[in-house]
Write a protein that holds these residues in place. Structure first.
Motif, PDB file in Angstrom:
ATOM      1  N   PHE A   1      -0.280  11.009  -8.017  1.00 13.89           N
ATOM      2  CA  PHE A   1      -1.650  11.155  -7.532  1.00 13.89           C
ATOM      3  C   PHE A   1      -2.667  11.399  -8.653  1.00 13.89           C
ATOM      4  N   SER A   2      -2.322  11.088  -9.871  1.00  8.72           N
ATOM      5  CA  SER A   2      -3.312  11.256 -10.934  1.00  8.72           C
ATOM      6  C   SER A   2      -4.465  10.277 -10.704  1.00  8.72           C
ATOM      7  N   PRO A   3      -5.717  10.677 -10.935  1.00  3.25           N
ATOM      8  CA  PRO A   3      -6.851   9.764 -10.719  1.00  3.25           C
ATOM      9  C   PRO A   3      -6.704   8.451 -11.479  1.00  3.25           C
ATOM     10  N   GLU A   4      -6.207   8.533 -12.725  1.00  4.89           N
ATOM     11  CA  GLU A   4      -6.057   7.313 -13.522  1.00  4.89           C
ATOM     12  C   GLU A   4      -4.979   6.404 -12.923  1.00  4.89           C
ATOM     13  N   GLY A   5      -3.863   7.025 -12.474  1.00  4.83           N
ATOM     14  CA  GLY A   5      -2.793   6.231 -11.880  1.00  4.83           C
ATOM     15  C   GLY A   5      -3.212   5.576 -10.578  1.00  4.83           C
ATOM     16  N   LEU A   6      -3.938   6.298  -9.736  1.00 11.98           N
ATOM     17  CA  LEU A   6      -4.423   5.720  -8.479  1.00 11.98           C
ATOM     18  C   LEU A   6      -5.409   4.595  -8.741  1.00 11.98           C
ATOM     19  N   ALA A   7      -6.259   4.745  -9.760  1.00  5.22           N
ATOM     20  CA  ALA A   7      -7.226   3.693 -10.087  1.00  5.22           C
ATOM     21  C   ALA A   7      -6.503   2.429 -10.555  1.00  5.22           C
ATOM     22  N   ARG A   8      -5.458   2.604 -11.383  1.00  3.63           N
ATOM     23  CA  ARG A   8      -4.709   1.436 -11.850  1.00  3.63           C
ATOM     24  C   ARG A   8      -3.968   0.763 -10.700  1.00  3.63           C
ATOM     25  N   ARG A   9      -3.417   1.577  -9.794  1.00  3.65           N
ATOM     26  CA  ARG A   9      -2.708   1.010  -8.640  1.00  3.65           C
ATOM     27  C   ARG A   9      -3.673   0.232  -7.763  1.00  3.65           C
ATOM     28  N   ARG A  10      -4.853   0.770  -7.550  1.00  6.45           N
ATOM     29  CA  ARG A  10      -5.853   0.088  -6.720  1.00  6.45           C
ATOM     30  C   ARG A  10      -6.243  -1.254  -7.336  1.00  6.45           C
ATOM     31  N   GLU A  11      -6.489  -1.297  -8.649  1.00 10.35           N
ATOM     32  CA  GLU A  11      -6.897  -2.545  -9.297  1.00 10.35           C
ATOM     33  C   GLU A  11      -5.771  -3.564  -9.290  1.00 10.35           C
ATOM     34  N   HIS A  12      -4.523  -3.094  -9.436  1.00 10.52           N
ATOM     35  CA  HIS A  12      -3.394  -4.019  -9.360  1.00 10.52           C
ATOM     36  C   HIS A  12      -3.322  -4.646  -7.971  1.00 10.52           C
ATOM     37  N   LEU A  13      -3.470  -3.831  -6.928  1.00  5.94           N
ATOM     38  CA  LEU A  13      -3.423  -4.355  -5.566  1.00  5.94           C
ATOM     39  C   LEU A  13      -4.592  -5.296  -5.295  1.00  5.94           C
ATOM     40  N   ARG A  14      -5.735  -5.008  -5.883  1.00  6.50           N
ATOM     41  CA  ARG A  14      -6.890  -5.893  -5.710  1.00  6.50           C
ATOM     42  C   ARG A  14      -6.565  -7.301  -6.218  1.00  6.50           C
ATOM     43  N   GLY A  15      -5.959  -7.363  -7.415  1.00  9.34           N
ATOM     44  CA  GLY A  15      -5.576  -8.660  -7.956  1.00  9.34           C
ATOM     45  C   GLY A  15      -4.466  -9.322  -7.160  1.00  9.34           C
TER      46      GLY A  15
ATOM     47  N   LEU B   1       0.813  -1.211   0.000  1.00 10.54           N
ATOM     48  CA  LEU B   1       0.000   0.000   0.000  1.00 10.54           C
ATOM     49  C   LEU B   1       0.852   1.268   0.000  1.00 10.54           C
ATOM     50  N   PHE B   2       1.944   1.264   0.781  1.00 11.51           N
ATOM     51  CA  PHE B   2       2.634   2.524   1.047  1.00 11.51           C
ATOM     52  C   PHE B   2       3.955   2.709   0.301  1.00 11.51           C
ATOM     53  N   TYR B   3       4.572   1.631  -0.200  1.00  5.89           N
ATOM     54  CA  TYR B   3       5.900   1.792  -0.776  1.00  5.89           C
ATOM     55  C   TYR B   3       5.910   2.784  -1.933  1.00  5.89           C
ATOM     56  N   SER B   4       4.891   2.741  -2.759  1.00  3.23           N
ATOM     57  CA  SER B   4       4.878   3.636  -3.921  1.00  3.23           C
ATOM     58  C   SER B   4       4.851   5.104  -3.507  1.00  3.23           C
ATOM     59  N   PHE B   5       4.342   5.390  -2.312  1.00  2.28           N
ATOM     60  CA  PHE B   5       4.290   6.775  -1.845  1.00  2.28           C
ATOM     61  C   PHE B   5       5.612   7.223  -1.216  1.00  2.28           C
ATOM     62  N   LEU B   6       6.526   6.266  -0.975  1.00  2.87           N
ATOM     63  CA  LEU B   6       7.840   6.605  -0.443  1.00  2.87           C
ATOM     64  C   LEU B   6       8.823   6.961  -1.543  1.00  2.87           C
ATOM     65  N   LEU B   7       8.549   6.525  -2.765  1.00  6.11           N
ATOM     66  CA  LEU B   7       9.479   6.752  -3.872  1.00  6.11           C
ATOM     67  C   LEU B   7       9.460   8.217  -4.299  1.00  6.11           C
ATOM     68  N   PRO B   8      10.597   8.736  -4.736  1.00  6.10           N
ATOM     69  CA  PRO B   8      10.608  10.098  -5.284  1.00  6.10           C
ATOM     70  C   PRO B   8       9.681  10.189  -6.497  1.00  6.10           C
ATOM     71  N   GLU B   9       9.088  11.356  -6.668  1.00  6.28           N
ATOM     72  CA  GLU B   9       8.158  11.553  -7.777  1.00  6.28           C
ATOM     73  C   GLU B   9       8.820  11.248  -9.120  1.00  6.28           C
ATOM     74  N   GLU B  10      10.107  11.606  -9.273  1.00  3.02           N
ATOM     75  CA  GLU B  10      10.799  11.365 -10.535  1.00  3.02           C
ATOM     76  C   GLU B  10      10.856   9.870 -10.861  1.00  3.02           C
ATOM     77  N   ARG B  11      11.089   9.036  -9.837  1.00  2.00           N
ATOM     78  CA  ARG B  11      11.151   7.595 -10.078  1.00  2.00           C
ATOM     79  C   ARG B  11       9.768   7.041 -10.418  1.00  2.00           C
ATOM     80  N   MET B  12       8.750   7.544  -9.750  1.00  2.05           N
ATOM     81  CA  MET B  12       7.389   7.117 -10.075  1.00  2.05           C
ATOM     82  C   MET B  12       7.049   7.451 -11.529  1.00  2.05           C
ATOM     83  N   GLN B  13       7.439   8.638 -11.957  1.00  5.54           N
ATOM     84  CA  GLN B  13       7.182   9.045 -13.338  1.00  5.54           C
ATOM     85  C   GLN B  13       7.923   8.131 -14.307  1.00  5.54           C
ATOM     86  N   ALA B  14       9.186   7.795 -13.969  1.00  8.04           N
ATOM     87  CA  ALA B  14       9.975   6.939 -14.842  1.00  8.04           C
ATOM     88  C   ALA B  14       9.392   5.529 -14.927  1.00  8.04           C
TER      89      ALA B  14
END
Length: 216
Positions: free
Chosen positions: A188-202, A168-181
């Motif tokens: 925190f884009s709505p589309e990115g959060l939705a994809r992250r949520r569905e990935h975690l659901r699976g 749940l939390f590791y992705s929020f610890l990464l620098p924004e530049e690494r997340m973008q890469a």
């Protein structure tokens, strides 16, 4: 009329100060943020901040209090929701968690900052970490109930909770530049959060499910 305008102006100034403080506390942490930085970001004189707040700790506590009021209500509503099964409750928990992340984006950064560098001049338990413990307790109870009822695969609940927190939390610890890469989109884009949520659901269905547990 003049009094009402002055009151409204004062409330707007206070809100600007709180918004600037939240942004800077998230970026630099409590210890690394100076009052003159907050004043500059809010577009006010430094002395004006002390008209509304006694000091940096008072400002920080007011900021946390404004977030806490809403969060406590949200957590209480989630806990009281009836659920058809632990699987439904797990899905609801993920929806709840990501709704909170999207609504209170600065909260994630503040929590992470406090976990790594607790404010030295803050007395007592951090209210932010207290909220984290509440969410942790809700998640832990949900997992244990699901295993006890036979819906989730039986395993070490403490290790399972630790793995869930990491996911749940590791992705929020990464620098924004690494997340973008990595993902090619803002954290925190709505589309990115939705994809992250569905990935975690699976992912949770693979971690928790029996072999015959159908995917959602």
């Amino acid at each position: 009329m003049t009094t009402r305008k002055a009151t409204r102006s004062g409330a707007e100034t206070r809100r600007r100060i709180l918004n600037a403080a939240e942004e800077l506390f998230v970026r630099y942490g409590y210890e690394g943020t100076r009052m003159d930085q907050i004043a500059e970001a809010a577009g006010v004189e430094k002395a004006n901040i002390y008209y509304y707040f006694d000091g940096k700790e008072s400002l920080y506590q007011a900021l946390i209090g404004s977030i806490m009021d809403a969060l406590v209500h949200e957590i209480r509503d989630f806990v009281l929701q009836p659920a058809d099964s632990p699987w439904v409750q797990l899905d609801t928990f993920l929806d709840f968690f990501f709704t909170m992340v999207e609504r209170y984006q600065g909260l994630v950064g503040l929590v992470v900052g406090e976990m790594q560098h607790p404010p030295r001049d803050q007395e007592g338990e951090s209210p932010l970490l207290a909220i984290m413990l509440q969410i942790q307790s809700v998640a832990g109870q949900l997992l244990e109930d699901g295993m006890r009822q036979g819906h989730f695969r039986r395993q070490d609940p403490a290790q399972l909770l630790l793995s869930l927190e990491g996911a749940l939390f590791y992705s929020f610890l990464l620098p924004e530049e690494r997340m973008q890469a990595l993902l090619g989109e803002p954290r925190f884009s709505p589309e990115g959060l939705a994809r992250r949520r569905e990935h975690l659901r699976g992912l949770l269905r693979m971690m928790l499910g029996h072999e015959d547990q159908p995917a959602r």
